[in-house]
Design a protein around this motif. Structure first.
Motif, short mmCIF file in Angstrom:
data_model
loop_
_atom_site.label_atom_id
_atom_site.label_comp_id
_atom_site.label_asym_id
_atom_site.label_seq_id
_atom_site.Cartn_x
_atom_site.Cartn_y
_atom_site.Cartn_z
N SER A 198 19.59 -30.22 48.45
CA SER A 198 20.01 -29.69 47.27
C SER A 198 20.51 -30.22 46.26
N ARG A 199 21.79 -31.20 46.85
CA ARG A 199 22.55 -32.06 46.13
C ARG A 199 21.73 -33.43 45.64
N ASP A 257 18.24 -34.27 45.93
CA ASP A 257 16.89 -34.15 45.56
C ASP A 257 16.58 -33.18 44.67
N GLY A 258 17.39 -32.01 44.72
CA GLY A 258 17.13 -30.73 44.10
C GLY A 258 15.60 -30.04 44.52
N ASN A 314 15.80 -22.37 42.53
CA ASN A 314 16.27 -23.64 43.12
C ASN A 314 17.85 -23.48 43.32
N ASN A 370 19.99 -25.94 43.62
CA ASN A 370 20.75 -26.78 42.54
C ASN A 370 20.53 -26.31 41.19
N SER A 395 18.96 -28.54 38.49
CA SER A 395 17.57 -29.03 38.85
C SER A 395 16.66 -28.27 38.15
N ILE A 428 13.56 -28.34 38.96
CA ILE A 428 12.43 -28.31 39.79
C ILE A 428 12.00 -27.04 40.34
#
Length: 186
Positions: free
Chosen positions: A37-38, A40-41, A104, A106, A109, A111
């Motif tokens: 999570s931190r 790469d999201g 997501n 994160n 992010s 994504i």
């Protein structure tokens, strides 16, 4: 001069030693989903609520639609108004029901999850392949199926959660998962 240990990063730094001559080290001890999570999201949660689940209903489905990443399931959390038996299945077929959008973890992010998620009511169109887990909870209870990222959905694979036995009532599922680049050698 004594033994010098490189920092292992190729930056030309030496490792440090404490006053008691112990090597100073640190480790990554949080669950893998934290780092994914931190850094790469690519960590997500998907939620499904069925206000009138019936025994035998599939109430959550997820399929990995990525062609370049495996989907790793960390855990399922399940809750129900009535005592229930939950079953997790590998499935095939085309899930029919209400689409669910994974969030997501994160929040910085943008994504989106590469997954088809279906829930928020009964799901049809599935054929079971094999059972992967069974868990129970009491009335107004909750529990979890913890897989520690060992449940891996390769591209195209899918799983579904069945509300197997219990009287009609509210049931919720939360699934925590992340993606990693396909890297196995088979």
């Amino acid at each position: 001069m004594g033994l010098v240990l490189d920092d292992g990063k190729g930056r030309g730094y030496s490792s440090s030693v404490s006053e008691s001559l112990r090597l100073n080290v640190s480790s990554k001890s949080n669950p893998r989903i934290f780092y994914i999570s931190r850094d790469d999201g690519l960590a997500f949660v998907a939620n499904s609520t069925d206000t009138s689940a019936d025994a035998g209903d599939y109430i959550f489905y997820i399929k990995n639609t990525s062609t370049t990443r495996d989907l790793y399931v960390e855990r399922f959390e399940y809750h129900s108004a009535n005592a229930a038996l939950w079953k997790l299945w590998e499935v095939t077929g085309t899930a029919s029901g209400t689409s669910v959008t994974a969030s997501n973890l994160n929040l910085g992010s943008g994504i989106s999850a590469e997954a088809t998620c279906v829930g928020n009511g009964a799901i049809s169109g599935l054929t079971t392949v094999k059972q992967l887990g069974t868990h129970r909870n009491g009335a107004n209870g909750e529990g979890d199926m913890y897989y520690g990222d060992a449940l891996i959905l390769t591209p195209g694979k899918a799983i579904a959660v069945e509300y197997d036995t219990g009287t009609t009532g509210a049931a919720e599922i939360d699934i925590f998962f992340h993606y990693e680049k396909i890297s196995r050698s088979n």
